[in-house]
Design a protein around this motif. Structure first.
Motif, PDB file in Angstrom:
ATOM      1  N   ARG A 192      -9.256  -1.011  -1.233  1.00  0.00           N
ATOM      2  CA  ARG A 192     -10.136  -1.503  -0.161  1.00  0.00           C
ATOM      3  C   ARG A 192      -9.941  -2.992   0.054  1.00  0.00           C
ATOM      4  N   ARG A 234      -9.379   1.442   5.080  1.00  0.00           N
ATOM      5  CA  ARG A 234     -10.318   0.691   4.227  1.00  0.00           C
ATOM      6  C   ARG A 234     -11.619   1.464   4.057  1.00  0.00           C
ATOM      7  N   GLU A 267     -11.338   4.318   1.616  1.00  0.00           N
ATOM      8  CA  GLU A 267     -11.358   3.852   0.222  1.00  0.00           C
ATOM      9  C   GLU A 267     -12.798   3.681  -0.251  1.00  0.00           C
ATOM     10  N   ARG A 287      -8.532  -0.480   9.272  1.00  0.00           N
ATOM     11  CA  ARG A 287      -9.991  -0.371   9.043  1.00  0.00           C
ATOM     12  C   ARG A 287     -10.364   1.063   8.678  1.00  0.00           C
ATOM     13  N   TYR A 318      -6.569  -3.718   1.724  1.00  0.00           N
ATOM     14  CA  TYR A 318      -6.622  -3.443   3.162  1.00  0.00           C
ATOM     15  C   TYR A 318      -7.348  -4.567   3.904  1.00  0.00           C
ATOM     16  N   GLN A 319      -8.445  -5.042   3.342  1.00  0.00           N
ATOM     17  CA  GLN A 319      -9.181  -6.124   4.004  1.00  0.00           C
ATOM     18  C   GLN A 319      -8.317  -7.373   4.110  1.00  0.00           C
ATOM     19  N   GLN A 355       0.813  -1.209   0.000  1.00  0.00           N
ATOM     20  CA  GLN A 355       0.000   0.000   0.000  1.00  0.00           C
ATOM     21  C   GLN A 355       0.854   1.269   0.000  1.00  0.00           C
TER      22      GLN A 355
END
Length: 189
Positions: free
Chosen positions: A139, A162, A165, A159, A142-143, A28
């Motif tokens: 997103r 995320r 996003e 979180r 990140y998850q 990221q």
């Protein structure tokens, strides 16, 4: 006028040294769907987008730099107390050999950031759909990092990122609708 507030957009906490999570997070930082690519993409696209949505690209593009700052802080905190052996075990030996513990714009595989990550077609609607896809990919990443993490403090910050996003993708969808409506109105006049 642009104002930089000298604090992170959201607090970054890390429970323990964890170079493996840092390696995942590097995606990221300097990966194709990461924060640097997004910031540069949006700030570049704003020059070929109608006035009605320039501000949106500027706002989100600069916010992506705030997210980049958060990722840098997370990676730093996850690696600052790591030994060379821990870095090697996490697959960061090559990074250490080239940069020690300094951040470098690369993805989690160690491939350097490239401007080929930055999409710009010049068609506002095509570019906004690209932006929606970029936000959805970020997103998802990140998850997946949250799924890999056992650090509740780190996950709190992840979180937050995320969710931002998701909001960005929603704003880009709204911008597409504004431009489509404007395009349709011009066709009938």
């Amino acid at each position: 006028m642009w104002i930089y507030e000298k604090k992170l957009q959201y607090p970054v906490k890390v429970s323990t040294c964890n170079p493996v999570l840092a390696k995942y997070l590097i995606e990221q930082y300097g990966g194709a769907d990461g924060e640097l690519a997004a910031a540069l993409r949006y700030l570049n696209q704003r020059y070929t987008i109608p006035d009605k949505v320039i501000g949106l690209l500027t706002d989100i593009g600069t916010e992506e730099f705030a997210h980049l700052e958060m990722i840098a802080t997370m990676v730093y905190k996850l690696t600052k107390d790591a030994t060379v052996e821990q870095l090697k075990a996490a697959g960061l030996g090559s990074h250490y050999a080239n940069h020690e513990k300094a951040l470098f714009y690369e993805n989690s595989s160690g491939d350097a950031f490239t401007t080929t990550y930055i999409a710009a077609k010049g068609d506002p609607i095509a570019d906004l759909y690209e932006d929606i896809a970029a936000e959805e990919k970020a997103r998802a990443t990140y998850q997946w990092i949250i799924n890999l993490s056992d650090d509740p403090d780190l996950n709190d910050g992840l979180r937050f990122l995320r969710e931002r996003e998701i909001i960005h993708a929603q704003r880009f969808r709204e911008a597409v609708e504004i431009l489509k409506e404007e395009k349709d109105q011009k066709r009938f006049f």
